[in-house]
Design a protein around this motif. Structure first.
Motif, short mmCIF file in Angstrom:
data_model
loop_
_atom_site.label_atom_id
_atom_site.label_comp_id
_atom_site.label_asym_id
_atom_site.label_seq_id
_atom_site.Cartn_x
_atom_site.Cartn_y
_atom_site.Cartn_z
N PRO A 39 -40.85 59.69 28.48
CA PRO A 39 -41.32 58.31 28.64
C PRO A 39 -41.29 57.88 30.10
CG PRO A 39 -39.04 58.29 27.95
CD PRO A 39 -39.48 59.74 27.92
N GLU A 40 -42.04 56.83 30.41
CA GLU A 40 -42.03 56.34 31.78
C GLU A 40 -40.74 55.60 32.10
OE1 GLU A 40 -45.19 53.64 32.61
OE2 GLU A 40 -44.52 52.14 31.17
N ARG A 41 -40.01 55.19 31.09
CA ARG A 41 -38.69 54.59 31.28
C ARG A 41 -37.89 54.80 30.01
NH1 ARG A 41 -40.60 48.32 31.35
NH2 ARG A 41 -41.57 48.33 29.31
N PHE A 42 -36.59 54.51 30.09
CA PHE A 42 -35.67 54.78 28.97
C PHE A 42 -35.74 56.26 28.59
CE2 PHE A 42 -36.82 50.20 27.94
CZ PHE A 42 -35.70 49.68 28.57
N VAL A 43 -35.61 57.12 29.60
CA VAL A 43 -35.58 58.56 29.36
C VAL A 43 -34.39 58.89 28.46
CG1 VAL A 43 -35.29 60.82 30.48
CG2 VAL A 43 -36.70 59.04 31.55
N PRO A 44 -34.57 59.77 27.48
CA PRO A 44 -33.46 60.11 26.58
C PRO A 44 -32.21 60.51 27.34
CG PRO A 44 -35.50 61.06 25.77
CD PRO A 44 -35.81 60.48 27.12
N ASP A 45 -31.09 59.93 26.95
CA ASP A 45 -29.82 60.21 27.60
C ASP A 45 -29.35 61.61 27.24
OD1 ASP A 45 -26.81 60.26 27.88
OD2 ASP A 45 -27.15 58.21 28.58
N ALA A 46 -28.97 62.38 28.24
CA ALA A 46 -28.55 63.77 28.02
C ALA A 46 -27.36 63.87 27.08
CB ALA A 46 -28.22 64.43 29.36
N ALA A 47 -26.47 62.89 27.15
CA ALA A 47 -25.29 62.91 26.27
C ALA A 47 -25.69 62.74 24.81
CB ALA A 47 -24.31 61.82 26.68
N PHE A 48 -26.70 61.91 24.55
CA PHE A 48 -27.17 61.71 23.17
C PHE A 48 -27.83 62.98 22.65
CE2 PHE A 48 -27.83 57.03 24.50
CZ PHE A 48 -26.49 56.75 24.28
N ILE A 49 -28.61 63.62 23.51
CA ILE A 49 -29.27 64.87 23.10
C ILE A 49 -28.23 65.95 22.78
CG2 ILE A 49 -30.68 66.79 23.96
CD1 ILE A 49 -32.37 64.72 25.43
N ALA A 50 -27.20 66.05 23.61
CA ALA A 50 -26.15 67.04 23.37
C ALA A 50 -25.44 66.77 22.05
CB ALA A 50 -25.15 67.02 24.52
N ARG A 51 -25.21 65.49 21.74
CA ARG A 51 -24.57 65.14 20.47
C ARG A 51 -25.45 65.51 19.29
NH1 ARG A 51 -22.08 59.27 19.79
NH2 ARG A 51 -21.83 60.18 17.70
N HIS A 52 -26.74 65.25 19.40
CA HIS A 52 -27.64 65.61 18.30
C HIS A 52 -27.63 67.11 18.08
CE1 HIS A 52 -31.45 66.62 16.27
NE2 HIS A 52 -31.29 65.44 15.67
N ARG A 53 -27.68 67.86 19.16
CA ARG A 53 -27.71 69.31 19.05
C ARG A 53 -26.41 69.84 18.43
NH1 ARG A 53 -29.08 70.01 23.99
NH2 ARG A 53 -27.05 70.68 24.78
N ALA A 54 -25.29 69.23 18.81
CA ALA A 54 -23.98 69.71 18.33
C ALA A 54 -23.66 69.24 16.92
CB ALA A 54 -22.88 69.24 19.29
N GLU A 55 -24.08 68.01 16.59
CA GLU A 55 -23.64 67.40 15.33
C GLU A 55 -24.69 67.39 14.23
OE1 GLU A 55 -22.18 63.50 16.25
OE2 GLU A 55 -20.93 64.23 17.92
N GLU A 56 -25.98 67.39 14.61
CA GLU A 56 -27.03 67.23 13.60
C GLU A 56 -27.87 68.49 13.39
OE1 GLU A 56 -26.88 64.40 12.04
OE2 GLU A 56 -25.40 63.62 13.45
N PHE A 57 -28.00 69.33 14.40
CA PHE A 57 -28.85 70.51 14.31
C PHE A 57 -28.28 71.49 13.29
CE2 PHE A 57 -30.65 74.47 16.47
CZ PHE A 57 -31.91 74.28 15.95
N VAL A 58 -29.08 71.90 12.31
CA VAL A 58 -28.56 72.68 11.19
C VAL A 58 -27.98 74.02 11.62
CG1 VAL A 58 -30.01 71.57 9.45
CG2 VAL A 58 -30.89 73.57 10.69
N ASP A 59 -28.57 74.66 12.63
CA ASP A 59 -28.03 75.95 13.07
C ASP A 59 -26.61 75.82 13.58
OD1 ASP A 59 -30.52 76.86 12.45
OD2 ASP A 59 -31.06 77.52 14.47
N ASN A 60 -26.31 74.76 14.28
CA ASN A 60 -24.96 74.55 14.80
C ASN A 60 -24.00 74.06 13.73
OD1 ASN A 60 -25.69 75.35 17.37
ND2 ASN A 60 -26.23 73.27 18.04
N ARG A 61 -24.49 73.31 12.76
CA ARG A 61 -23.63 72.87 11.66
C ARG A 61 -23.16 74.08 10.85
NH1 ARG A 61 -27.30 68.46 10.26
NH2 ARG A 61 -27.67 69.49 8.26
#
Length: 259
Positions: free
Chosen positions: A234-256
């Protein structure tokens, strides 16, 4: 009024609008800017200028070489910080302020606030506040992506979702933080929500092994080609890296499964 200093409430309303308009629409001819200007008894030019003042504080704008307008005041900076500390509270407060000066929902928001007749009293208030919050988040996220899915490019608004990176239920403080959002088509939102796809730290799509094992034509056509491709940022409100890391660690099925 136009020569007087901006009040705290006026600045909140201006920043509230700033969050929901693409950078390219911060001009005096924008109907939303005109409506706000009339409601707070300022000129459209003054409101547009204030929005561009806010842009000068936005790192997502300034990092691209665009600077907005110099001259952001101390109070502008305080409003910026206040919103970032409490997106949820400020979104509701600003909607109350808007209605207090007869500046109700915009035309494209109006249907979102219509409630069935059997919703009364406390239930009506709760549902209304929920819709206010959801509407603000949706408009803020979609405006940053210019109303296009960041993975597929779909631009039909009826198919787009302001998708939370860290789920709504898991981070109250950041429920309305636009940097906790992605603009996704309904099918990509569902796959992201269920952890079938996620993002790397450099915003590249990671497709789960579960999807890769599917031999369905739809999956192979729609999802598998996304692997390794960078989303449109996006041109602003770029996704926060900490939120992306949390999604990958907590929500991504391969990591679960690995956990």
């Amino acid at each position: 009024m136009a020569t007087e200093r901006w009040t705290n409430d006026q600045l909140k309303l201006a920043f509230h609008l700033y969050c929901q308009l693409p950078f390219g629409k911060l001009h005096k001819g924008n109907p939303d800017i005109i409506r706000l200007a009339q409601a707070i008894e300022r000129t459209p030019s003054a409101v547009a200028m204030k929005l561009v003042n806010f842009a000068s504080l936005d790192p997502a704008i300034t990092s691209t070489g665009r600077k907005g307008l110099d001259g952001a005041s101390k109070l502008d900076r305080e409003i910026w910080s206040e919103f970032h500390a409490d997106w949820e509270g400020l979104a509701v407060e600003c909607e109350i302020l808007r209605r207090g000066i007869d500046l109700g929902p915009t035309a494209d928001e109006a249907d979102e606030f219509l409630l069935p007749e059997d919703f009364t009293g406390e239930t009506r208030q709760v549902v209304t506040e929920q819709r206010i919050k959801q509407s603000f988040f949706r408009r803020a996220v979609l405006s940053g992506y210019h109303g296009r899915c960041c993975m597929s490019g779909v631009a039909e608004s009826r198919l787009l979702i302001a998708s939370h990176i860290v789920p709504w239920s898991k981070d109250k403080q950041n429920r309305l933080n636009p940097s906790n959002g992605l603009c996704l088509s309904a099918i990509h939102d569902r796959a992201f929500d269920k952890g079938l796809i996620t993002l790397s730290d450099d915003f590249k799509v990671i497709v789960s092994d579960e999807l890769k094992r599917r031999d369905e034509a739809f999956v192979q056509t729609v999802f598998l080609p996304l692997e390794g491709h960078c989303i449109e940022l996006p041109e602003r409100f770029v996704p926060d890296a900490a939120f992306i890391a949390r999604h990958r660690a907590e929500e991504f099925v391969d990591n679960r499964k690995a956990a």
